[in-house]
Design an enzyme around this catalytic site. Structure first.
Site, PDB file in Angstrom:
ATOM      1  N   TYR A 157       0.833  -1.204   0.000  1.00 15.17           N
ATOM      2  CA  TYR A 157       0.000   0.000   0.000  1.00 15.17           C
ATOM      3  C   TYR A 157       0.874   1.263   0.000  1.00 15.17           C
ATOM      4  CZ  TYR A 157      -3.693   3.288   1.252  1.00 15.17           C
ATOM      5  OH  TYR A 157      -4.571   4.351   1.256  1.00 15.17           O
ATOM      6  N   LYS A 161       1.206   4.109  -3.015  1.00 18.65           N
ATOM      7  CA  LYS A 161       0.813   5.510  -2.835  1.00 18.65           C
ATOM      8  C   LYS A 161       1.985   6.472  -3.060  1.00 18.65           C
ATOM      9  CE  LYS A 161      -3.517   4.792  -2.158  1.00 18.65           C
ATOM     10  NZ  LYS A 161      -4.534   5.359  -3.032  1.00 18.65           N
TER      11      LYS A 161
END
Ligand SMILES: NC(=O)c1ccc[n+]([C@@H]2O[C@H](COP(=O)([O-])OP(=O)(O)OC[C@H]3O[C@@H](n4cnc5c(N)ncnc54)[C@H](O)[C@@H]3O)[C@@H](O)[C@H]2O)c1
Length: 250
Positions: A157, A161
């Protein structure tokens, strides 16, 4: 709300719930013509569509997996067709898979990267292809404060990002001055992603430990997206805006 986006044609990915839902509603209430995508979330998408249509009767939704090239490209084409063009794309669809590094399988890593990073690439590339021909447009990518902070048990994750931030700056350079490309990096926001099914209690505790002492509301992120889509953001490109209660200070 001021109708600062009257007639502006917008596609929001991941619009069935959470931040995407609030964004679709906010953009429509500012006068935009809205299409939104979702994946495997038909009931929520139908409820969201009914709300968006209160502001934009012609709004529509599209089921598509942003990580699959044919589906992502088709979604952009159907949006352009249904809206009569495309002025703004909001790359919001995203997933989180909490797991320690040593327990993160290649499949799990690839799935998060495929939705968050490849999905943003695929939808962004197709939207920009159209915007180049059209002579202008805006791209707004949804990143995360965890792309700066890092967070244990969130390798894929956080990497996805941070990658979105880098892609935002790259596209901003490549397509200036006609296409403005920015990102919003939310801090913790009250959505499914922070729910017990997605995040452990220990991680949720960390999320509320920020200077403003609370997690955010989806509408607070949508407000920034709506600003970036509008006429007052005409001299802004390549930026990533933190809307995060102070979780990151730069
Ligand atoms: N909630 C937070 O605390 C928080 C913080 C920072 C960043 N974000 C980011 O904000 C964005 C929205 O998250 P949210 O909190 O509203 O989550 P959410 O889980 O409530 O909504 C996710 C949306 O993405 C869609 N989606 C999921 N997988 C998809 C796929 N393969 N193809 C197409 N659509 C897909 C879902 O249908 C849904 O509409 C995500 O990119 C997320 O990473 C959220």
């Amino acid at each position: 709300m001021n109708k600062t986006l009257t007639g502006v044609r917008v596609l929001v990915t991941g619009g069935s719930r959470g931040i995407g839902r609030a964004t679709a509603v906010s953009l429509a209430s500012a006068g935009a013509k809205v299409a939104f995508g979702h994946h495997g979330d038909d009931a929520a998408a139908a409820a969201t569509l009914a709300t968006v249509q209160k502001h934009d009767a012609s709004a529509f939704s599209i089921e598509a997996d942003v990580s699959v090239e044919t589906e992502a490209v088709d979604m952009v084409h159907r949006s352009i067709e249904g809206l009569g063009g495309l002025d703004v794309v909001v790359n919001n669809a995203g997933i989180l898979n909490e797991a320690g590094l040593l327990d993160t399988t290649v499949d799990a890593f690839d799935t998060v990267i495929a939705v968050n990073l490849r999905g943003t690439f695929l939808v962004g590339r197709e939207a920009i292809r159209h915007m180049v021909q059209q002579g202008g447009g805006r791209v707004i990518n949804i990143a995360s404060d965890l792309g700066y902070l890092g967070r244990e048990r969130n390798t894929a994750y956080c990497a996805s990002k941070a990658g979105i931030g880098a892609m935002t700056r790259t596209w901003a350079l490549e397509f200036a001055p006609r296409i403005l490309v920015n990102a919003v990096a939310p801090g913790p926001v009250d959505t499914n992603m922070l729910g017990a099914e997605v995040m452990s209690e220990a991680q949720r505790q960390k999320e509320s430990d920020i200077p403003l002492g609370r997690i955010g509301h989806p509408e607070e992120i949508a407000n920034m997206v709506t600003f970036l889509a509008g006429p007052q953001a005409s001299f802004i490109t390549g930026q990533t805006y933190g809307v995060n209660g102070g979780s990151v200070m730069t």
